[in-house]
Write a protein that holds these residues in place. Structure first.
Motif, PDB file in Angstrom:
ATOM      1  N   VAL A   1       6.491   6.308   1.372  1.00 35.97           N
ATOM      2  CA  VAL A   1       6.946   5.077   2.008  1.00 35.97           C
ATOM      3  C   VAL A   1       8.386   5.254   2.480  1.00 35.97           C
ATOM      4  O   VAL A   1       8.789   4.717   3.513  1.00 35.97           O
ATOM      5  CB  VAL A   1       6.815   3.873   1.048  1.00 35.97           C
ATOM      6  CG1 VAL A   1       7.501   2.641   1.594  1.00 35.97           C
ATOM      7  CG2 VAL A   1       5.344   3.580   0.751  1.00 35.97           C
TER       8      VAL A   1
ATOM      9  N   ARG B   1       7.558  -3.155   5.795  1.00 33.20           N
ATOM     10  CA  ARG B   1       7.301  -1.996   4.929  1.00 33.20           C
ATOM     11  C   ARG B   1       6.038  -2.310   4.136  1.00 33.20           C
ATOM     12  O   ARG B   1       5.945  -3.376   3.529  1.00 33.20           O
ATOM     13  CB  ARG B   1       8.479  -1.749   3.995  1.00 33.20           C
ATOM     14  CG  ARG B   1       8.385  -0.446   3.232  1.00 33.20           C
ATOM     15  CD  ARG B   1       9.605  -0.199   2.366  1.00 33.20           C
ATOM     16  NE  ARG B   1      10.828  -0.243   3.155  1.00 33.20           N
ATOM     17  CZ  ARG B   1      12.044  -0.367   2.642  1.00 33.20           C
ATOM     18  NH1 ARG B   1      12.212  -0.462   1.339  1.00 33.20           N
ATOM     19  NH2 ARG B   1      13.105  -0.398   3.413  1.00 33.20           N
TER      20      ARG B   1
ATOM     21  N   LYS C   1       1.241   2.282   1.065  1.00 30.10           N
ATOM     22  CA  LYS C   1       0.576   3.306   1.863  1.00 30.10           C
ATOM     23  C   LYS C   1      -0.893   3.011   2.155  1.00 30.10           C
ATOM     24  O   LYS C   1      -1.358   3.229   3.278  1.00 30.10           O
ATOM     25  CB  LYS C   1       0.711   4.662   1.167  1.00 30.10           C
ATOM     26  CG  LYS C   1       0.188   5.812   1.969  1.00 30.10           C
ATOM     27  CD  LYS C   1       0.387   7.117   1.246  1.00 30.10           C
ATOM     28  CE  LYS C   1      -0.368   8.215   1.936  1.00 30.10           C
ATOM     29  NZ  LYS C   1      -0.412   9.422   1.150  1.00 30.10           N
TER      30      LYS C   1
ATOM     31  N   TYR D   1      -2.291   0.482   2.907  1.00 34.11           N
ATOM     32  CA  TYR D   1      -2.442  -0.554   3.939  1.00 34.11           C
ATOM     33  C   TYR D   1      -1.910  -0.098   5.298  1.00 34.11           C
ATOM     34  O   TYR D   1      -1.888  -0.885   6.240  1.00 34.11           O
ATOM     35  CB  TYR D   1      -1.750  -1.848   3.485  1.00 34.11           C
ATOM     36  CG  TYR D   1      -2.362  -2.388   2.221  1.00 34.11           C
ATOM     37  CD1 TYR D   1      -3.576  -3.067   2.249  1.00 34.11           C
ATOM     38  CD2 TYR D   1      -1.757  -2.190   0.989  1.00 34.11           C
ATOM     39  CE1 TYR D   1      -4.164  -3.547   1.091  1.00 34.11           C
ATOM     40  CE2 TYR D   1      -2.333  -2.657  -0.180  1.00 34.11           C
ATOM     41  CZ  TYR D   1      -3.530  -3.332  -0.123  1.00 34.11           C
ATOM     42  OH  TYR D   1      -4.109  -3.795  -1.272  1.00 34.11           O
ATOM     43  N   TRP D   2      -1.497   1.150   5.402  1.00 35.74           N
ATOM     44  CA  TRP D   2      -1.028   1.686   6.676  1.00 35.74           C
ATOM     45  C   TRP D   2      -2.196   1.819   7.641  1.00 35.74           C
ATOM     46  O   TRP D   2      -3.342   2.026   7.233  1.00 35.74           O
ATOM     47  CB  TRP D   2      -0.398   3.058   6.495  1.00 35.74           C
ATOM     48  CG  TRP D   2       0.895   3.083   5.731  1.00 35.74           C
ATOM     49  CD1 TRP D   2       1.585   2.015   5.228  1.00 35.74           C
ATOM     50  CD2 TRP D   2       1.651   4.241   5.377  1.00 35.74           C
ATOM     51  NE1 TRP D   2       2.719   2.445   4.592  1.00 35.74           N
ATOM     52  CE2 TRP D   2       2.784   3.805   4.664  1.00 35.74           C
ATOM     53  CE3 TRP D   2       1.478   5.601   5.596  1.00 35.74           C
ATOM     54  CZ2 TRP D   2       3.741   4.685   4.173  1.00 35.74           C
ATOM     55  CZ3 TRP D   2       2.423   6.480   5.109  1.00 35.74           C
ATOM     56  CH2 TRP D   2       3.549   6.031   4.417  1.00 35.74           C
ATOM     57  N   GLY D   3      -1.892   1.753   8.921  1.00 40.86           N
ATOM     58  CA  GLY D   3      -2.897   2.004   9.954  1.00 40.86           C
ATOM     59  C   GLY D   3      -3.881   0.864  10.166  1.00 40.86           C
ATOM     60  O   GLY D   3      -4.892   1.041  10.845  1.00 40.86           O
TER      61      GLY D   3
ATOM     62  N   ALA E   1       1.652  -4.231  10.507  1.00 40.93           N
ATOM     63  CA  ALA E   1       3.033  -4.278  11.009  1.00 40.93           C
ATOM     64  C   ALA E   1       3.084  -5.068  12.307  1.00 40.93           C
ATOM     65  O   ALA E   1       3.951  -5.935  12.490  1.00 40.93           O
ATOM     66  CB  ALA E   1       3.576  -2.864  11.211  1.00 40.93           C
TER      67      ALA E   1
ATOM     68  N   ASN F   1       9.435   8.482  13.340  1.00 41.24           N
ATOM     69  CA  ASN F   1       8.408   7.559  12.844  1.00 41.24           C
ATOM     70  C   ASN F   1       7.632   6.953  14.017  1.00 41.24           C
ATOM     71  O   ASN F   1       7.877   5.831  14.451  1.00 41.24           O
ATOM     72  CB  ASN F   1       9.047   6.474  11.984  1.00 41.24           C
ATOM     73  CG  ASN F   1       8.029   5.635  11.249  1.00 41.24           C
ATOM     74  OD1 ASN F   1       6.854   5.630  11.585  1.00 41.24           O
ATOM     75  ND2 ASN F   1       8.495   4.916  10.244  1.00 41.24           N
TER      76      ASN F   1
ATOM     77  N   ALA G   1       4.548   5.856  14.198  1.00 42.14           N
ATOM     78  CA  ALA G   1       3.751   4.660  13.884  1.00 42.14           C
ATOM     79  C   ALA G   1       4.604   3.397  14.011  1.00 42.14           C
ATOM     80  O   ALA G   1       4.166   2.391  14.583  1.00 42.14           O
ATOM     81  CB  ALA G   1       3.157   4.772  12.482  1.00 42.14           C
ATOM     82  N   SER G   2       5.823   3.461  13.504  1.00 40.15           N
ATOM     83  CA  SER G   2       6.708   2.305  13.604  1.00 40.15           C
ATOM     84  C   SER G   2       7.130   2.077  15.055  1.00 40.15           C
ATOM     85  O   SER G   2       7.197   0.931  15.522  1.00 40.15           O
ATOM     86  CB  SER G   2       7.933   2.489  12.707  1.00 40.15           C
ATOM     87  OG  SER G   2       8.612   1.266  12.554  1.00 40.15           O
TER      88      SER G   2
END
Length: 176
Positions: free
Chosen positions: A32, A102, A105, A107-109, A113, A141, A143-144
Motif C-alpha cells: 500500500v 488509499r 490491497k 479492494y484495488w482494481g 478510487a 503509480n 493506477a492512481s
C-alpha cells in the motif's frame, strides 16, 4: 463532525476510533505504501495517531478524509475524500484542498478510487463551494494516475517533493 455520503457501492463517513483495526491493516501493508515513500506503520498506536489527526482536521478545518465502507460487505476498505493541506509546501502551494484515497490491497482494481473520488469532487464543489481542487500521485503509480483522470482532474506537471523524497505528478480540477 459527521459525514455520510453514499455512492452506488460505498458509504463514505467520518473516521471513528473504532476504525483502528481497518486502518492498521491498510497502513501496515508495505505494498500500500509502495508509492508513498514506503513508510508503513508498525504499531496500532501509530494508526490511532493517524485517526486522531483526521479527527482534529474535522474540528480545525471542517474537512478531512472519510472512511470508505463497502456496502455489500460492510467492510472498512480504506479511506477517500478531501483534505485542507496547511502542513507543508506542495509544489509551491501551502494552503489548498486536495482529493485522495488509499485502499486495502484486496479492494484495488474495483473502481473504488474513481467512485469515491467523484463523490469527493461533487462534495467539494456543491457543498463546500470550492473553486478548485488538487491531487498528487507518485509518477510511477499508473493506477492512481488513471483514477485521477477518470475523476475529472487534469494532469498539470511533475515535480519533486523533498520532504518525502518523491517524484510526484500534480493534478487540478476547477469548478466550472
Amino acid at each position: 463532525m459527521k459525514f455520510h455520503i453514499e455512492t452506488e457501492r460505498l458509504i463514505l463517513r467520518e473516521f471513528r476510533k473504532t476504525d483502528l483495526r481497518g486502518m492498521f491493516e491498510l497502513d501496515s501493508d508495505p505494498e500500500v505504501h509502495k508509492y508513498l515513500g514506503n513508510k508503513p506503520v508498525k504499531t496500532k498506536e501509530e494508526s490511532i495517531k493517524i485517526i486522531e489527526s483526521v479527527l482534529n482536521q474535522y474540528q480545525e478545518r471542517g474537512i478531512g478524509r472519510w472512511v470508505a465502507i463497502e456496502k455489500s460487505s460492510g467492510d472498512f476498505i480504506g479511506w477517500s475524500g478531501l483534505r485542507l493541506n496547511t502542513e507543508y509546501n506542495m509544489n509551491g502551494f501551502t494552503k489548498y484542498y486536495d482529493v485522495g484515497y488509499r485502499f486495502i490491497k484486496k479492494y484495488w482494481g474495483k473502481g473504488y478510487a474513481t467512485e469515491s473520488g467523484k463523490a469527493a469532487v461533487d462534495y467539494a464543489f456543491n457543498i463546500l463551494k470550492l473553486t478548485e481542487l488538487y491531487a498528487t500521485a507518485e509518477i510511477e503509480n499508473q493506477a492512481s494516475h488513471k483514477a485521477l483522470l477518470k475523476i475529472g482532474l487534469e494532469y498539470v506537471e511533475d515535480f519533486y517533493f523533498e520532504e518525502d523524497e518523491l517524484n510526484l505528478s500534480w493534478y487540478k480540477i476547477e469548478n466550472k
